[in-house]
Design a protein around this motif. Sequence first.
Motif, mmCIF file in Angstrom:
data_model
loop_
_atom_site.group_PDB
_atom_site.id
_atom_site.type_symbol
_atom_site.label_atom_id
_atom_site.label_comp_id
_atom_site.label_asym_id
_atom_site.label_seq_id
_atom_site.Cartn_x
_atom_site.Cartn_y
_atom_site.Cartn_z
ATOM 1 N N ARG A 47 0.839 -1.214 0.000
ATOM 2 C CA ARG A 47 0.000 0.000 0.000
ATOM 3 C C ARG A 47 0.866 1.252 0.000
ATOM 4 O O ARG A 47 0.560 2.221 -0.691
ATOM 5 C CB ARG A 47 -0.927 0.004 1.204
ATOM 6 N N GLN A 48 1.933 1.220 0.782
ATOM 7 C CA GLN A 48 2.840 2.369 0.831
ATOM 8 C C GLN A 48 3.466 2.608 -0.536
ATOM 9 O O GLN A 48 3.552 3.746 -0.996
ATOM 10 C CB GLN A 48 3.939 2.152 1.871
ATOM 11 N N LEU A 49 3.925 1.549 -1.189
ATOM 12 C CA LEU A 49 4.550 1.674 -2.501
ATOM 13 C C LEU A 49 3.549 2.212 -3.524
ATOM 14 O O LEU A 49 3.875 3.102 -4.314
ATOM 15 C CB LEU A 49 5.108 0.332 -2.955
ATOM 16 N N LYS A 50 2.331 1.691 -3.507
ATOM 17 C CA LYS A 50 1.301 2.196 -4.427
ATOM 18 C C LYS A 50 1.038 3.679 -4.195
ATOM 19 O O LYS A 50 0.870 4.436 -5.147
ATOM 20 C CB LYS A 50 0.009 1.399 -4.272
ATOM 21 N N ALA A 51 0.985 4.099 -2.957
ATOM 22 C CA ALA A 51 0.747 5.505 -2.641
ATOM 23 C C ALA A 51 1.900 6.369 -3.144
ATOM 24 O O ALA A 51 1.676 7.457 -3.708
ATOM 25 C CB ALA A 51 0.559 5.692 -1.138
ATOM 26 N N GLU A 52 3.125 5.900 -2.975
ATOM 27 C CA GLU A 52 4.282 6.660 -3.465
ATOM 28 C C GLU A 52 4.277 6.758 -4.983
ATOM 29 O O GLU A 52 4.560 7.818 -5.540
ATOM 30 C CB GLU A 52 5.580 6.002 -2.989
#
Length: 83
Positions: free
Chosen positions: A53-58
């Motif tokens: 989720r963090q990677l997708k948000a970045e």
Amino acid sequence: MNEIRQIDDYLLKYAGEADALLFEARLLLQPALRETMLWQQKTYEIIRQYSRRQLKAEIETVHQQLFTGPEHLSFRKRIMRLF
């Protein structure tokens, strides 16, 4: 702490074949160890989901910056020409 390291080695496939088999036998004989291993496995799954989720948000943030900022207009046009 030694037990946690052994569980890590097993779950992350760092243990050799003989050690993995021995650990699996211990799992059958020690229900508390099996429960600890299952909780640790669940923790790893949650961490992986959070990381995704963090990677997708970045990635979305970078996408928004590149495709909406006026300073990146030439870059945006070059990319759009590819498609």
